[in-house]
Scaffold this motif. Structure first.
Motif, PDB file in Angstrom:
ATOM      1  N   THR A   1      26.513   5.235  -2.008  1.00  0.00           N
ATOM      2  CA  THR A   1      25.285   5.891  -2.452  1.00  0.00           C
ATOM      3  C   THR A   1      24.029   5.231  -1.891  1.00  0.00           C
ATOM      4  O   THR A   1      22.934   5.738  -2.085  1.00  0.00           O
ATOM      5  CB  THR A   1      25.194   5.851  -3.991  1.00  0.00           C
ATOM      6  N   ASP A   2      24.179   4.110  -1.188  1.00  0.00           N
ATOM      7  CA  ASP A   2      23.005   3.429  -0.631  1.00  0.00           C
ATOM      8  C   ASP A   2      22.370   4.275   0.471  1.00  0.00           C
ATOM      9  O   ASP A   2      23.050   5.003   1.204  1.00  0.00           O
ATOM     10  CB  ASP A   2      23.380   2.066  -0.047  1.00  0.00           C
ATOM     11  N   THR A   3      21.052   4.159   0.591  1.00  0.00           N
ATOM     12  CA  THR A   3      20.340   4.894   1.631  1.00  0.00           C
ATOM     13  C   THR A   3      19.396   3.947   2.360  1.00  0.00           C
ATOM     14  O   THR A   3      18.989   2.922   1.827  1.00  0.00           O
ATOM     15  CB  THR A   3      19.518   6.051   1.033  1.00  0.00           C
ATOM     16  N   ILE A   4      19.047   4.316   3.573  1.00  0.00           N
ATOM     17  CA  ILE A   4      18.085   3.551   4.360  1.00  0.00           C
ATOM     18  C   ILE A   4      16.698   4.048   3.985  1.00  0.00           C
ATOM     19  O   ILE A   4      16.409   5.254   4.097  1.00  0.00           O
ATOM     20  CB  ILE A   4      18.356   3.745   5.863  1.00  0.00           C
ATOM     21  N   ALA A   5      15.827   3.144   3.554  1.00  0.00           N
ATOM     22  CA  ALA A   5      14.553   3.525   2.946  1.00  0.00           C
ATOM     23  C   ALA A   5      13.743   4.488   3.801  1.00  0.00           C
ATOM     24  O   ALA A   5      13.324   5.556   3.334  1.00  0.00           O
ATOM     25  CB  ALA A   5      13.743   2.270   2.638  1.00  0.00           C
ATOM     26  N   VAL A   6      13.496   4.148   5.054  1.00  0.00           N
ATOM     27  CA  VAL A   6      12.645   4.996   5.888  1.00  0.00           C
ATOM     28  C   VAL A   6      13.291   6.360   6.138  1.00  0.00           C
ATOM     29  O   VAL A   6      12.602   7.392   6.140  1.00  0.00           O
ATOM     30  CB  VAL A   6      12.297   4.283   7.216  1.00  0.00           C
ATOM     31  N   ILE A   7      14.611   6.393   6.295  1.00  0.00           N
ATOM     32  CA  ILE A   7      15.319   7.662   6.495  1.00  0.00           C
ATOM     33  C   ILE A   7      15.271   8.503   5.228  1.00  0.00           C
ATOM     34  O   ILE A   7      15.039   9.724   5.269  1.00  0.00           O
ATOM     35  CB  ILE A   7      16.782   7.409   6.915  1.00  0.00           C
ATOM     36  N   ASP A   8      15.439   7.853   4.091  1.00  0.00           N
ATOM     37  CA  ASP A   8      15.399   8.557   2.806  1.00  0.00           C
ATOM     38  C   ASP A   8      14.036   9.214   2.599  1.00  0.00           C
ATOM     39  O   ASP A   8      13.936  10.369   2.173  1.00  0.00           O
ATOM     40  CB  ASP A   8      15.706   7.575   1.681  1.00  0.00           C
ATOM     41  N   ASP A   9      12.955   8.469   2.899  1.00  0.00           N
ATOM     42  CA  ASP A   9      11.600   9.004   2.720  1.00  0.00           C
ATOM     43  C   ASP A   9      11.346  10.183   3.657  1.00  0.00           C
ATOM     44  O   ASP A   9      10.764  11.201   3.256  1.00  0.00           O
ATOM     45  CB  ASP A   9      10.564   7.906   2.984  1.00  0.00           C
ATOM     46  N   ILE A  10      11.775  10.060   4.900  1.00  0.00           N
ATOM     47  CA  ILE A  10      11.561  11.138   5.874  1.00  0.00           C
ATOM     48  C   ILE A  10      12.328  12.388   5.445  1.00  0.00           C
ATOM     49  O   ILE A  10      11.799  13.512   5.509  1.00  0.00           O
ATOM     50  CB  ILE A  10      11.981  10.681   7.278  1.00  0.00           C
ATOM     51  N   ARG A  11      13.556  12.211   5.000  1.00  0.00           N
ATOM     52  CA  ARG A  11      14.332  13.361   4.513  1.00  0.00           C
ATOM     53  C   ARG A  11      13.627  14.046   3.340  1.00  0.00           C
ATOM     54  O   ARG A  11      13.598  15.276   3.244  1.00  0.00           O
ATOM     55  CB  ARG A  11      15.719  12.900   4.086  1.00  0.00           C
TER      56      ARG A  11
ATOM     57  N   LEU B   1       0.855  -1.184   0.000  1.00  0.00           N
ATOM     58  CA  LEU B   1       0.000   0.000   0.000  1.00  0.00           C
ATOM     59  C   LEU B   1       0.896   1.241   0.000  1.00  0.00           C
ATOM     60  O   LEU B   1       1.130   1.861   1.036  1.00  0.00           O
ATOM     61  CB  LEU B   1      -0.915  -0.006   1.228  1.00  0.00           C
ATOM     62  N   PRO B   2       1.433   1.601  -1.151  1.00  0.00           N
ATOM     63  CA  PRO B   2       2.408   2.700  -1.200  1.00  0.00           C
ATOM     64  C   PRO B   2       1.862   4.035  -0.734  1.00  0.00           C
ATOM     65  O   PRO B   2       2.595   4.843  -0.162  1.00  0.00           O
ATOM     66  CB  PRO B   2       2.818   2.734  -2.681  1.00  0.00           C
ATOM     67  N   ARG B   3       0.562   4.294  -0.976  1.00  0.00           N
ATOM     68  CA  ARG B   3       0.014   5.581  -0.528  1.00  0.00           C
ATOM     69  C   ARG B   3      -0.009   5.647   0.993  1.00  0.00           C
ATOM     70  O   ARG B   3       0.307   6.684   1.579  1.00  0.00           O
ATOM     71  CB  ARG B   3      -1.395   5.768  -1.095  1.00  0.00           C
ATOM     72  N   LEU B   4      -0.375   4.548   1.629  1.00  0.00           N
ATOM     73  CA  LEU B   4      -0.368   4.512   3.087  1.00  0.00           C
ATOM     74  C   LEU B   4       1.059   4.601   3.616  1.00  0.00           C
ATOM     75  O   LEU B   4       1.317   5.255   4.627  1.00  0.00           O
ATOM     76  CB  LEU B   4      -1.043   3.229   3.584  1.00  0.00           C
ATOM     77  N   GLU B   5       1.995   3.964   2.926  1.00  0.00           N
ATOM     78  CA  GLU B   5       3.401   4.046   3.332  1.00  0.00           C
ATOM     79  C   GLU B   5       3.886   5.487   3.282  1.00  0.00           C
ATOM     80  O   GLU B   5       4.591   5.959   4.187  1.00  0.00           O
ATOM     81  CB  GLU B   5       4.262   3.152   2.433  1.00  0.00           C
ATOM     82  N   THR B   6       3.485   6.209   2.243  1.00  0.00           N
ATOM     83  CA  THR B   6       3.865   7.618   2.132  1.00  0.00           C
ATOM     84  C   THR B   6       3.245   8.438   3.256  1.00  0.00           C
ATOM     85  O   THR B   6       3.895   9.323   3.832  1.00  0.00           O
ATOM     86  CB  THR B   6       3.421   8.177   0.767  1.00  0.00           C
ATOM     87  N   GLN B   7       1.972   8.140   3.585  1.00  0.00           N
ATOM     88  CA  GLN B   7       1.329   8.842   4.694  1.00  0.00           C
ATOM     89  C   GLN B   7       2.095   8.629   6.002  1.00  0.00           C
ATOM     90  O   GLN B   7       2.259   9.556   6.800  1.00  0.00           O
ATOM     91  CB  GLN B   7      -0.111   8.346   4.869  1.00  0.00           C
ATOM     92  N   CYS B   8       2.543   7.402   6.195  1.00  0.00           N
ATOM     93  CA  CYS B   8       3.271   7.082   7.431  1.00  0.00           C
ATOM     94  C   CYS B   8       4.589   7.839   7.515  1.00  0.00           C
ATOM     95  O   CYS B   8       4.912   8.434   8.563  1.00  0.00           O
ATOM     96  CB  CYS B   8       3.530   5.580   7.515  1.00  0.00           C
ATOM     97  N   THR B   9       5.364   7.824   6.441  1.00  0.00           N
ATOM     98  CA  THR B   9       6.670   8.499   6.490  1.00  0.00           C
ATOM     99  C   THR B   9       6.507  10.011   6.557  1.00  0.00           C
ATOM    100  O   THR B   9       7.316  10.700   7.191  1.00  0.00           O
ATOM    101  CB  THR B   9       7.539   8.104   5.283  1.00  0.00           C
ATOM    102  N   GLU B  10       5.433  10.538   5.950  1.00  0.00           N
ATOM    103  CA  GLU B  10       5.177  11.972   6.063  1.00  0.00           C
ATOM    104  C   GLU B  10       4.772  12.318   7.500  1.00  0.00           C
ATOM    105  O   GLU B  10       5.211  13.336   8.058  1.00  0.00           O
ATOM    106  CB  GLU B  10       4.080  12.409   5.098  1.00  0.00           C
ATOM    107  N   TYR B  11       3.966  11.466   8.122  1.00  0.00           N
ATOM    108  CA  TYR B  11       3.584  11.678   9.522  1.00  0.00           C
ATOM    109  C   TYR B  11       4.822  11.632  10.421  1.00  0.00           C
ATOM    110  O   TYR B  11       4.971  12.434  11.344  1.00  0.00           O
ATOM    111  CB  TYR B  11       2.575  10.603   9.944  1.00  0.00           C
ATOM    112  N   MET B  12       5.708  10.674  10.138  1.00  0.00           N
ATOM    113  CA  MET B  12       6.949  10.579  10.912  1.00  0.00           C
ATOM    114  C   MET B  12       7.783  11.847  10.780  1.00  0.00           C
ATOM    115  O   MET B  12       8.367  12.342  11.758  1.00  0.00           O
ATOM    116  CB  MET B  12       7.769   9.377  10.435  1.00  0.00           C
ATOM    117  N   ALA B  13       7.826  12.389   9.568  1.00  0.00           N
ATOM    118  CA  ALA B  13       8.608  13.606   9.351  1.00  0.00           C
ATOM    119  C   ALA B  13       8.015  14.783  10.124  1.00  0.00           C
ATOM    120  O   ALA B  13       8.743  15.592  10.708  1.00  0.00           O
ATOM    121  CB  ALA B  13       8.659  13.918   7.855  1.00  0.00           C
ATOM    122  N   ILE B  14       6.694  14.881  10.149  1.00  0.00           N
ATOM    123  CA  ILE B  14       6.029  15.979  10.850  1.00  0.00           C
ATOM    124  C   ILE B  14       6.226  15.867  12.363  1.00  0.00           C
ATOM    125  O   ILE B  14       6.455  16.858  13.053  1.00  0.00           O
ATOM    126  CB  ILE B  14       4.526  16.007  10.500  1.00  0.00           C
ATOM    127  N   HIS B  15       6.144  14.643  12.877  1.00  0.00           N
ATOM    128  CA  HIS B  15       6.221  14.416  14.328  1.00  0.00           C
ATOM    129  C   HIS B  15       7.552  13.766  14.715  1.00  0.00           C
ATOM    130  O   HIS B  15       7.620  12.946  15.623  1.00  0.00           O
ATOM    131  CB  HIS B  15       5.062  13.518  14.772  1.00  0.00           C
TER     132      HIS B  15
END
Length: 461
Positions: free
Chosen positions: A421-431, A380-394
């Motif tokens: 050049t590798d990145t950690i997925a959740v950290i990359d999304d939050i950034r 569920l990529p849209r929900l995944e995006t919502q989660c990482t955006e929420y993490m970034a806000i809070h």
């Protein structure tokens, strides 16, 4: 990430990839990049008419007299795209793609798969489904129970005595299924009398209104909103429930169980269902019925197929049935994650999206990591995006959660033979969200928090 691929595909004009990302990966169409550009803007700018057309059909925002609308219009590479954008009202109202539920009803009518009734009128045959006819018309219900009940299997039902033309009778059946009436007014008086006799007074009134406005027309189309006839299919859903769920059944005196041709047994409960809905709306059950898996048997005495499953909770299956029959369902928050898992197993993409929406509306610091894992598990990529955006806000609160630190470590461990050049997925999304969202304040402080966390976990990303 998928949203980056959507931008790239729109710039290239790769329509097939855009379709895949929107329809299979559920990528948000109105996402923005760091330059405030949308996928639609880039498709217009690069001159890809078919991609622009598809994006508009599927909900890309381009309202006139707005920044986005003007930007797309003035950036459009070709006159053809400019004209498409100027006629946006025509596009959205006339060319809007059918949703899956409407498409199911149209296909059920046109193909008549699993039909159990065959009418003959003026020498022409028309197949239909008794369950749908009975749910939509009390006159059909009574005739199927009484006048036509004792007909032998395969016997034709003559409709000639009603003095309605073949084309208009077929148009009437299409209306019963889809809410769309394509009417030939050459024998309009007989047709009006016919549909009034079958209990569709509201349709008679609407046709008479149209006739007054369009006196010179020989044909026209009337299209009703889905909600206008969903209530009839809701009655069919109620009739499929076992007696145990009397609080549901008490809401309707309609008895559609005698038109059931499929029994689904879950634990000690039997649901009296209708194959036209179960097979037409759910690929999982369609495979069971068509491929004759071991779970399916035919009860000789009634010629009703039976499916016995042991791993589905009957209480959750009520949600499944309501979605299958009506395309909408009110979900209890306590059941939503279990229902999401079941919808995924039964390949009910639309229900997964409904569950995902409800879950996304109830994110908190305490559950956001768990929901992120759920989003990944069920694709569920849209929900995944919502989660990482929420993490970034809070982030100030989230970064203190042990569960968040665990998922950062988990993502880091999944990188094989890490390169610089590798990145950690959740950290990359939050950034990404910190850098691109106007909702997030004090971005420099948030970047410092991320670096401190990575230092604490001895990670470099």
């Amino acid at each position: 990430m998928d949203k980056h691929e959507l931008f790239s595909s729109c710039k290239k004009g790769d329509l097939s990839r855009v379709r895949y990302l929107v329809e299979q990966k559920d990528v948000e169409l109105n996402v923005r990049d760091k330059w405030d550009g949308t996928p639609l803007y880039y498709a217009c700018l690069c001159g890809h008419y078919k991609v622009v057309h598809y994006l508009l059909q599927n909900g890309a925002k381009c309202d006139a007299n707005t920044f986005d609308g003007e930007r797309c219009l003035y950036g459009a590479l070709t006159r053809k795209i400019k004209n498409l954008l100027r006629n946006l009202k025509v596009v959205t109202s006339k060319i809007m793609s059918r949703d899956h539920y409407s498409e199911f009803l149209r296909r059920a009518f046109e193909t008549a798969e699993i039909s159990d009734v065959c009418f003959v009128i003026q020498g022409e045959k028309i197949n239909a489904h008794s369950s749908i006819l009975a749910a939509r018309s009390e006159k059909f219900l009574n005739m199927l129970k009484e006048n036509w009940k004792l007909r032998t299997e395969g016997e034709l039902i003559s409709m000639d005595k009603f003095y309605v033309s073949y084309s208009n009778f077929k148009a009437f059946l299409k209306y019963i299924y889809t809410g769309v009436l394509d009417l030939d007014i050459s024998d309009i008086e007989a047709f009006l009398h016919f549909i009034n006799d079958f209990g569709f007074n509201n349709l008679v009134i609407e046709i008479e209104k149209r006739l007054k406005r369009k006196r010179k027309r020989t044909s026209f189309t009337i299209e009703f909103n889905q909600e206008f006839y969903k209530k009839d299919f809701y009655k069919l859903f109620l009739s499929a429930l076992p007696k145990k769920y009397k609080e549901y059944n008490s809401m309707s005196d309609f008895d559609g169980a005698e038109f059931a041709d499929l029994h689904i047994q879950l634990q000690d409960q039997v649901f009296a269902c209708h194959k036209v809905f179960i097979s037409g709306r759910c690929e999982y059950f369609k495979a069971l019925l068509l491929d004759h898996f071991s779970e399916v048997e035919e009860r000789a005495e009634s010629k009703i197929h039976a499916i016995k499953l042991t791993d589905i909770n009957p209480d959750l299956f009520i949600y499944i049935l309501q979605y299958i029959y009506t395309n909408t369902v009110e979900i209890n928050r306590d059941d939503v994650l279990d229902l999401l898992s079941l919808a995924d197993m039964l390949i009910l993409t639309g229900l997964k999206k409904q569950c995902s929406t409800l879950v996304g509306e109830n994110l908190s610091v305490d559950n956001v990591v768990e929901i992120l894992q759920v989003a990944r598990l069920y694709n569920l990529p849209r929900l995944e995006t919502q989660c990482t955006e929420y993490m970034a806000i809070h982030l100030e609160e989230v970064v203190q959660q042990p569960a968040f630190k665990s998922i950062v470590l988990q993502d880091a461990n999944e990188i094989q033979e890490r390169q610089e050049t590798d990145t950690i997925a959740v950290i990359d999304d939050i950034r990404y969200h910190i850098a691109s969202s106007t909702k997030i304040c004090f971005s420099s402080r948030k970047f410092v928090l991320i670096e401190s966390l990575l230092e604490e976990l001895k990670l470099d990303a």
